[in-house]
Design an enzyme around this catalytic site. Sequence first.
Site, mmCIF file in Angstrom:
data_model
loop_
_atom_site.group_PDB
_atom_site.id
_atom_site.type_symbol
_atom_site.label_atom_id
_atom_site.label_comp_id
_atom_site.label_asym_id
_atom_site.label_seq_id
_atom_site.Cartn_x
_atom_site.Cartn_y
_atom_site.Cartn_z
ATOM 1 N N LYS A 88 0.817 -1.215 0.000
ATOM 2 C CA LYS A 88 0.000 0.000 0.000
ATOM 3 C C LYS A 88 0.851 1.265 0.000
ATOM 4 O O LYS A 88 0.429 2.282 -0.556
ATOM 5 C CB LYS A 88 -0.969 0.002 1.189
ATOM 6 C CG LYS A 88 -1.747 -1.307 1.365
ATOM 7 C CD LYS A 88 -2.313 -1.856 0.046
ATOM 8 C CE LYS A 88 -2.675 -3.318 0.168
ATOM 9 N NZ LYS A 88 -2.968 -3.965 -1.122
ATOM 10 N N ASP A 111 -7.093 -1.270 -4.601
ATOM 11 C CA ASP A 111 -7.744 -2.097 -3.593
ATOM 12 C C ASP A 111 -7.190 -1.778 -2.202
ATOM 13 O O ASP A 111 -6.111 -1.187 -2.064
ATOM 14 C CB ASP A 111 -7.516 -3.580 -3.917
ATOM 15 C CG ASP A 111 -8.324 -4.504 -3.009
ATOM 16 O OD1 ASP A 111 -9.336 -4.049 -2.434
ATOM 17 O OD2 ASP A 111 -7.937 -5.677 -2.862
ATOM 18 N N ASN A 112 -7.947 -2.170 -1.173
ATOM 19 C CA ASN A 112 -7.510 -2.058 0.234
ATOM 20 C C ASN A 112 -7.171 -0.633 0.649
ATOM 21 O O ASN A 112 -6.253 -0.413 1.442
ATOM 22 C CB ASN A 112 -6.295 -2.952 0.494
ATOM 23 C CG ASN A 112 -6.567 -4.423 0.229
ATOM 24 O OD1 ASN A 112 -5.858 -5.046 -0.559
ATOM 25 N ND2 ASN A 112 -7.586 -4.981 0.855
ATOM 26 N N GLU A 165 -11.630 -8.700 2.067
ATOM 27 C CA GLU A 165 -11.931 -10.002 1.482
ATOM 28 C C GLU A 165 -12.307 -11.055 2.524
ATOM 29 O O GLU A 165 -11.575 -11.303 3.473
ATOM 30 C CB GLU A 165 -10.748 -10.511 0.639
ATOM 31 C CG GLU A 165 -9.370 -10.240 1.200
ATOM 32 C CD GLU A 165 -8.776 -8.909 0.793
ATOM 33 O OE1 GLU A 165 -7.541 -8.851 0.708
ATOM 34 O OE2 GLU A 165 -9.517 -7.943 0.542
#
Length: 262
Positions: A191, A216-217, A246
Amino acid sequence: MSVPTVLVVVVAVCVLCRCLIPWLVQSNSTLALLWYDVLLEMTLDFLTRTTRPQRLLQAVSINAVRGDPDSVIKAIDHFCKHTEWAMNVGDEKGAILDLVVMETCPSTVLELGTYCGYSTVRITRLLPPATKLITVEMNPEYAHVARQVIQHAGLQDKVCVLEGESADLIPKMANMFGIQAFDFVFLDHWKDHYLPDIRLLEDCGLLAQGSVVLADNVVCPGAPDYLNYVRYNLKYSSRFYQAHLEYTRVLDGLERSEYQGD
């Protein structure tokens, strides 16, 4: 300690690990990541003398129909829901990923963070016939497993898996593949690499007006610097899709950012 006592202890530990703890961590992001992605994974690796990607690949080999991408996706989702959690984009956010890919209808695609190939298969099965996906994975074991998952799905001719650091490979993309810009980029690696990598894509001219970057995330574990950049930058028009980490109830989401040009 007597045999009945040992059995009771074993059963109690099994119930604790398989039922109680997963239930307790379902809604707590820190506990969920610590339990699933550290403690449980390390324990199973030690007990089975295999790795999580190897166990996931075995589930695909046993349960998925060769040459059927949807069957591969279904097998991985079932494994992650009922056997062992894994850090794929997952079924809920995967449906959002599908939607954005179909809306974009890209002719050039880049994925940063292959892991075991789940999102690679999800994306590639929706691409036009002539479109090839380039995916970058820094972990050689993950890349090895991903190639086998992609091959099981029958998509190996449409995917190029590159091993290495995104920062090293992004500047080489144009020369390696003759690509002027990517229509769609999916970010699902470290990230803290999201922000430097999107800036690098800009600097290398690999984003054109209308290019879509999906990350994502962005909530769990989170990418605050990246979100601040794409949301308050005139170069981008961004939209947030709220979802869950998820295979859990932990809040998460994806950020869709369309490049407007300089």
